[in-house]
Motif scaffolding. Structure first.
Motif, PDB file in Angstrom:
ATOM      1  N   SER A  61      24.175  44.044  -1.278  1.00 36.70           N
ATOM      2  CA  SER A  61      23.400  43.981  -0.037  1.00 36.70           C
ATOM      3  C   SER A  61      23.496  45.277   0.739  1.00 36.70           C
ATOM      4  N   ASP A  62      23.861  46.348   0.082  1.00 37.35           N
ATOM      5  CA  ASP A  62      24.060  47.616   0.778  1.00 37.35           C
ATOM      6  C   ASP A  62      23.687  48.752  -0.179  1.00 37.35           C
ATOM      7  N   ARG A 116      21.593  52.263  -1.229  1.00 41.95           N
ATOM      8  CA  ARG A 116      21.128  53.521  -0.635  1.00 41.95           C
ATOM      9  C   ARG A 116      20.400  54.342  -1.689  1.00 41.95           C
ATOM     10  N   PHE A 132      27.160  49.947  -2.072  1.00 45.01           N
ATOM     11  CA  PHE A 132      28.512  49.570  -1.652  1.00 45.01           C
ATOM     12  C   PHE A 132      28.712  48.061  -1.760  1.00 45.01           C
ATOM     13  N   SER A 133      27.629  47.358  -2.028  1.00 41.66           N
ATOM     14  CA  SER A 133      27.622  45.944  -2.405  1.00 41.66           C
ATOM     15  C   SER A 133      26.182  45.673  -2.826  1.00 41.66           C
ATOM     16  N   ARG A 175      20.741  45.208  -6.934  1.00 34.54           N
ATOM     17  CA  ARG A 175      20.365  44.084  -6.082  1.00 34.54           C
ATOM     18  C   ARG A 175      20.376  42.775  -6.856  1.00 34.54           C
ATOM     19  N   GLU A 187      25.869  37.520  -7.222  1.00 33.10           N
ATOM     20  CA  GLU A 187      26.891  37.579  -6.176  1.00 33.10           C
ATOM     21  C   GLU A 187      28.255  37.114  -6.717  1.00 33.10           C
ATOM     22  N   THR A 247      16.368  45.555   5.108  1.00 31.18           N
ATOM     23  CA  THR A 247      17.440  44.637   5.484  1.00 31.18           C
ATOM     24  C   THR A 247      18.672  44.808   4.600  1.00 31.18           C
ATOM     25  N   PHE A 248      18.466  45.374   3.410  1.00 31.42           N
ATOM     26  CA  PHE A 248      19.628  45.567   2.520  1.00 31.42           C
ATOM     27  C   PHE A 248      19.635  46.950   1.866  1.00 31.42           C
ATOM     28  N   GLU A 269      30.735  39.851  -7.091  1.00 30.71           N
ATOM     29  CA  GLU A 269      31.010  40.671  -5.902  1.00 30.71           C
ATOM     30  C   GLU A 269      32.489  41.056  -5.795  1.00 30.71           C
TER      31      GLU A 269
END
Lengths: 514, 514
Positions: free
Chosen positions: A253-254, A256, A250-251, A283, A287, A235-236, A290
């Protein structure tokens, strides 16, 4: 350091701060765009696209630098500072942004351009030299890299040693003197262990490590446990393949991670869990940071502590395999035929002095780093000439690991770092290794965490890491994080003790003492 | 227009032009970054990443607009213009950049912001209204969209009709009067054909179109023929999956098409070849326009002419299936059991009036467009009230296709365009259809091309399209391209004749005359 800070983004009402945050958000977004394009380039881009993608990436890097180093950023920092002090979030953003701004504006544009050109040339020269194992053709480029490093250190400024100015880019606050002290201690206390293990001989059967394990099954198993054991979920996050494994995000929540599949299947599995450690750090960053410069890890060393903790301290532990061996049986019946969890644990913990850093085990790995640190320091200080480097390399390999490279490609030319101008980077790998054990031991003071680790249930540990390390992002220095989380400065003690405990048992060296 | 222009980028020595090109290159690169992030969002991004990705995309769009509309761009255009006139490439770059600059600077920032907010709100209201098939809740938002469209037309300026100012965004140089004339001709000459086909009845068996065709096999077959038949290869292109198929590209060597797999397998196959047409257009744009505003297609209509040419005129032709049926047999034995190429050709050319535009066949498709064009024009002119729209929609559906939607979700609420403020966009679909046949017929004047098309060997046709359409990018207007390539203005004649020829034969309407 047990305060759990709010995850809510700061509700900024100060208009100067709002404008500063808007600008820092743009800088962050441009950086994310560059990261997406780079990730895509490594994972899926068609070959012919490379030339234009290079131009596009250069534009993004240039515009990001321009926007961030614009005088307006400095004005906003000055104007926002007094009011930002009223709010811990705003204050940290201004503090970190100012540190970055001052670093970014210290190097004149002409110098950065000269450096970029020279690095590009050196990188191509290194690729050719490594291919032909011909150090002499690379030597003039390495001299240029060292010259640029000295000039960069002077431009950045330092109190005691030019190396500090370089090291500080990767490990803020760390000093060459501290590294020397810690490394000397580590070397003196682990070199005998290496020698004991080598002398003891090794009758174990390692053919299991290259038994047939289909590529898709390797990736699927590694990814499944990245989720089940370590909490990295689709999901993230995503898993892809690339020539060289890496993590990027890339955040928060993103995330890779990439992996590479080889006949030697531990490369894919442990490589995936290594990148999972990096990913779970990002992770866990609060936040509240951010799209600000405070997001991201505190340093390369602290980042590496997380990847090594997951890869080695957890995934190469017996409890891990006690818990997950049956899943490996399902995923790779040919690999596990006739094996049990202890046998697999034994196989993935082979210690064997080797020529190549990235293939080294937990015991010998740090000698590869110490060697590089000592040599790059001597080069920077002018105590070693570039022309003398291959000989010095080989002598140290013999001293530390009892090996002599058959050629420079497998010796002094093996790593990309120096050709890319990354002087002062290598120590962070070992600092990360040391910190990984120091953190885990501190966490295990809590009996619930300790019990979890013994049962390969890592949720309590992960919560502790998030609270004590991850959430802060770059708002604390590596030293603050280390001391806050473990109650003392970074030391080789826990790592040395860990190696002796683990490998003393594996190699039956019952009289081994730290 | 048979001159083959050089592919070499212009060797600019004029320093002002160099600075202008540098800035336009940056604008292009930022646009590419936005495109990569958008493509990635649709094809692979983890769900939780959406919120921050939206912010990142907004930043890129804002910075791109800021950089391009900066006064400095205007100054560079003024300064570069005289010297640019010495070089055809530079002259085209300045001409197109100035046209874009003037358009981009005509709308005040406050208006663009109001429009963006309103479009966002309208889009969400439309999603909810479509879900509940409740036009009334969407009506106020559509009114706002029409109001903004009228204001935008006034800001952009026009000679005769406000619709022209909107249409010109998508189809430069096209005027509402021309569209009306062409559409009336098309309507009058194809409505009888629709009615004849409907009256004739259709005893063919279409169950073949939903026979089992595994998802991976659908994608692989579609992609294989995209390469083998149409020249789209993995060295410069990729195929991925997304909810709504699209083509995007980040350079002429970095093309991406997406597809969607459904039980109705022609959606994946013909959808892929549709996007392949778009991709091969971008592939054919001369390298001289790289990273300049001249790259890309001349208009939406010209772009659609290429996608429709590949999808319908080539891939839905009998020669195509004569050549590739055996490959379909290999890829999908369950689909082709008991069938031959003519039977498959027959099945994929079913004509059947239907409610949904995107599912419509070649004969009825344009009526969906004409209906939308007539209604949006009447709304813009104030001759139709938004509250009267569903009734007007249903009346026209009955008039053109003999159908009445059971609800507004399958009627007036089916398309995203109006909710996104895209007024003046719809006609380009039909203009593209018309142009596709006009171009193919012009190309087939060459006997080698004609022979190729009859044997499904499209290399000669592709070379002709590249030379006469693709290479120019945006350096020529759609009218210049149409007249240059076909020797006359856009007309409904070729398309009407094509429909009568093809479907007269398929439906055995031997007395059908155009």
């Amino acid at each position: 350091m047990t305060t759990t800070e709010s995850n809510a983004p700061s509700d900024t009402t100060n208009p100067t701060m709002t404008e500063l945050r808007r600008r820092l958000g743009q800088v962050s977004d441009l950086g994310a765009a560059e990261a997406v394009m780079s990730w895509e380039q490594e994972t899926s881009m068609p070959d012919e696209a490379a030339r234009v993608r290079g131009l596009q990436l250069a534009t993004l890097a240039g515009l990001t630098h321009e926007l961030f180093t614009d005088a307006k950023t400095g004005e906003l920092l000055d104007a926002a500072e007094p009011e930002a002090a009223q709010d811990t979030t705003d204050a940290a953003i201004v503090r970190v942004a100012r540190r970055d701004f001052e670093k970014a504006t210290k190097l004149p544009t002409e110098f950065v351009e000269e450096q970029t050109r020279a690095q590009n040339e050196a990188h191509h020269a290194w690729l050719a030299a490594r291919k032909g194992s011909d150090f002499a053709t690379f030597a003039p480029y390495l001299e240029k890299m060292m010259d640029l490093a000295r000039r960069e250190a002077d431009l950045r400024g330092y109190d005691e040693h030019p190396y500090d100015a370089l090291l500080d880019q990767y490990e803020p606050g760390m000093r060459v003197g501290t590294v020397k002290t810690i490394f000397a201690d580590l070397r003196d206390r682990t070199l005998p262990l290496v020698q004991r293990i080598t002398a003891a001989g090794d009758a174990a059967d390692y053919s299991v490590l290259t038994r047939p394990f289909p590529a898709e099954a390797q990736k699927a198993f590694a990814w499944k446990l990245a989720g089940e054991a370590f909490g990295l979920h689709g999901t993230f996050a995503r898993q892809d393949e690339s020539a060289h494994p890496f993590m990027t995000n890339f955040s928060r929540s993103d995330l890779r991670i990439t992996t590479r599949v080889e006949p030697y299947w531990p490369a894919c599995l442990f490589g995936t869990w290594h990148e999972t450690g990096h990913a779970m750090y990002e992770r866990g960053v609060s936040e509240r940071w951010e799209r600000t410069p405070v997001s991201g890890g505190a340093s390369l060393g602290v980042h590496e502590s997380q990847s090594r903790l997951f890869e080695n301290l957890l995934a190469r532990s017996l409890p891990f395999w006690n818990r997950y061996f049956s899943q490996l049986q399902t995923a790779a019946p040919e690999v596990t035929a006739g094996l049990d969890a202890p046998a697999l644990y034994r196989a993935v913990n082979r210690v064997s002095p080797s020529l190549i850093r990235v293939e080294a085990d937990e015991v010998t790995y740090n000698f590869h780093i110490m060697l590089r640190f000592e040599l790059e320091l001597a080069l920077l200080e002018g105590k070693l000439k570039v022309s003398e480097l291959p000989e010095a390399w080989n002598a140290k390999m013999q001293e530390y690991l009892g090996l002599t490279p058959p050629d420079d490609a497998q010796g002094v030319l093996q790593d990309v770092h120096w050709s890319a101008g990354l002087i002062g980077y290598f120590p962070t790998y070992t600092l990360g290794n040391l910190l990984s054990v120091q953190l885990l031991e501190a966490a295990q003071q809590d009996s619930a965490i300790d019990e979890g680790v013994q049962n390969a249930d890592y949720a309590p540990l992960l919560a502790w890491l998030t609270e004590n390390v991850h959430q802060y992002g770059r708002s604390l220095t590596p030293t603050q994080i280390t001391e806050g989380a473990t109650g003392r400065p970074l030391s080789a003690d826990p790592y040395v003790a860990y190696l002796h405990r683990k490998y003393g048992e594996i190699y039956g060296l019952e009289d081994v003492k730290d």
